[in-house]
Write an enzyme that holds these catalytic residues in place. Sequence first.
Site, mmCIF file in Angstrom:
data_model
loop_
_atom_site.group_PDB
_atom_site.id
_atom_site.type_symbol
_atom_site.label_atom_id
_atom_site.label_comp_id
_atom_site.label_asym_id
_atom_site.label_seq_id
_atom_site.Cartn_x
_atom_site.Cartn_y
_atom_site.Cartn_z
ATOM 1 N N HIS A 91 -1.291 5.426 15.808
ATOM 2 C CA HIS A 91 -1.198 3.969 15.921
ATOM 3 C C HIS A 91 -2.235 3.313 15.022
ATOM 4 O O HIS A 91 -2.589 2.150 15.201
ATOM 5 C CB HIS A 91 -1.424 3.518 17.357
ATOM 6 C CG HIS A 91 -0.609 4.265 18.347
ATOM 7 N ND1 HIS A 91 -1.050 5.417 18.952
ATOM 8 C CD2 HIS A 91 0.641 4.036 18.819
ATOM 9 C CE1 HIS A 91 -0.103 5.865 19.766
ATOM 10 N NE2 HIS A 91 0.928 5.060 19.695
ATOM 11 N N HIS A 136 7.138 5.048 15.406
ATOM 12 C CA HIS A 136 6.949 6.475 15.106
ATOM 13 C C HIS A 136 8.251 7.139 14.672
ATOM 14 O O HIS A 136 8.318 8.361 14.590
ATOM 15 C CB HIS A 136 6.424 7.208 16.350
ATOM 16 C CG HIS A 136 5.206 6.600 16.946
ATOM 17 N ND1 HIS A 136 4.048 6.425 16.221
ATOM 18 C CD2 HIS A 136 4.954 6.119 18.188
ATOM 19 C CE1 HIS A 136 3.131 5.858 17.004
ATOM 20 N NE2 HIS A 136 3.664 5.662 18.191
#
Lengths: 345, 345
Positions: B221, B59
């Site tokens: 995700h 991320h």
Amino acid sequence: MSAPFHPDEDGALVASATAGFARAHARHVELVEDPLHLLARRRDPRRRVGLVSGGGSGHEPLHAGFLGVGMLDAVAPGQVFASPHNRQVYAASRAAAGPDGVVHVVKNYTGDRINFAIAAERLRLDGIEVRRVLVDDDVATDSEETATGRRGTAATVVVEKLLGAAADRGAGLEELAGLGQAVAAASRSLAVASRAQTAGAGGGPAFELAADELEYGVGIHGERAATTIPRPPRTELLRRMLDDLLAALPPSRDGDGGVLLVVNGLGGTTSLELYSLFDEVTALLGAAGAPVHGSLVGTYVAALDMAGFSLTLTRLEPGWSELWQAPADTPSLTRLPVDDPEVTP
Amino acid sequence: MSAPFHPDEDGALVASATAGFARAHARHVELVEDPLHLLARRRDPRRRVGLVSGGGSGHEPLHAGFLGVGMLDAVAPGQVFASPHNRQVYAASRAAAGPDGVVHVVKNYTGDRINFAIAAERLRLDGIEVRRVLVDDDVATDSEETATGRRGTAATVVVEKLLGAAADRGAGLEELAGLGQAVAAASRSLAVASRAQTAGAGGGPAFELAADELEYGVGIHGERAATTIPRPPRTELLRRMLDDLLAALPPSRDGDGGVLLVVNGLGGTTSLELYSLFDEVTALLGAAGAPVHGSLVGTYVAALDMAGFSLTLTRLEPGWSELWQAPADTPSLTRLPVDDPEVTP
């Protein structure tokens, strides 16, 4: 060129992105819509020469991300992968000129050369002195057979940072032009891609690569490389790239062999991967006698959303490290003064 | 997970990326290898509470990019899309604790909740006070049928920025925990994707979308959305997203209805496109009575190289704008003091 989240009308992408950029960075940047250009809101009072750059869009944050104290004074953005019009360069330069004139930082592409040259001619007629720094760092295009010479890519950021710092110390026009050309001459880049940038209404890649292939020496507009190679193990790939770069890099005149290193994402490569590459490249360079004295890691000169990265090396000469570390306050590159009395170590 | 330029050994990606990150940002960040965590090198002397975050990798720049003055004191990075081990969170928190204790900023995923909770239990046994701020902003998962609640996504950056500024003003543990939870409660996000992140040895997307489809409400995700939609014209898409966000956003308690806006790239979306989206979203929000008083535009909370973006709105309460504008000095988010005597306007 079309992609999922673009505005519906042709040509609206650059206009709206530029407007959004100016809005988001209103502290740094002022937008002029016609002819389209962007101006830094502040400059160091010691600066005697305006620094102006520009080129096709799609490479962001280059160039507008580097507007501000310590780097550029004005930028002329073209449409995606297309040179700005000379009217834009002229207007940007008029607005940004210092008492000693203007330096144009130009990436070596025919359209950019022509449009910056026409603008320079007009500026001289107005009595404004202009010097050009041509950035031509891409070793993939280093051939005596091409009349156009090497393409300009990520070394542009290094040139803009070092020139900005020198301009903030009050350097004059000839000094800046000489420094910029010396930095460009001491810099080489090489790019590889595993997936081309998105293009076309269907949203597919601009050219096809198999899953086990790499484009070795790709251009930042998706120019195909001379060689498409089977994907080697990573360390082998990095050694090959560094061998090619170090062989092309001029020897240091007065430095200790140290380099600046830019590990640059081409748009679709994760930060995780870029920092991992940086870790290994730094170690390989140290072992090769070219210690890394300064670096940038991230997406600085993109090829839209291409998956890949480039490595740029600049062989340091005395004084350049200090220029690299000098303060800068731009949307995409910030350097605070190292000693900040507000904060304890 | 595998992609073109990863190290050859499994598990080496996060280790080498973290080492590269610490090397590139040595002025801001100190690396501790075992158990893996990163510490900010400097903190405001007024800070009485350590701010600690962490979560799966992939991320970036979240969270390590926000280490430094004005934001986080320590970060525990897990493997890609996997929670950090509680030993990492514990060690990071021990090192970062202030005299009043530690605040954990936790994205709402089961693994993160569990590992931060175990670490908090151990810290309390050591006599260190801990409060948790749970970020749960993703409206795509806002259903009374799921026991786990909304996922935590890009509002995390807003929480980390506002808490960092408050901590630098000397706020105590309860005040920070209350502020963080109030900011999280006042924030909602929604993400769309046109191409999943790269996954698997073949380098293909983690899930398939047709060229004319969007995943509406995708997770960071790569969690599939409840709905895959035909791609609407851009303005229609943005109106739908803002309608969903504004309907979910709690009304302002004491503010004027203004918002913070984060236009966040999911990794494979160009800066050009994000600023163009920002330009239109800002106009739509103004027309909807939710003027934008502060913003971030860029890749701040990625889903590896997913092509797509998220919008985050935080409904402002009195005082939050000042915290948003307060100085910060981190690798990925910098705010200089507005009045800089060195430079003329």
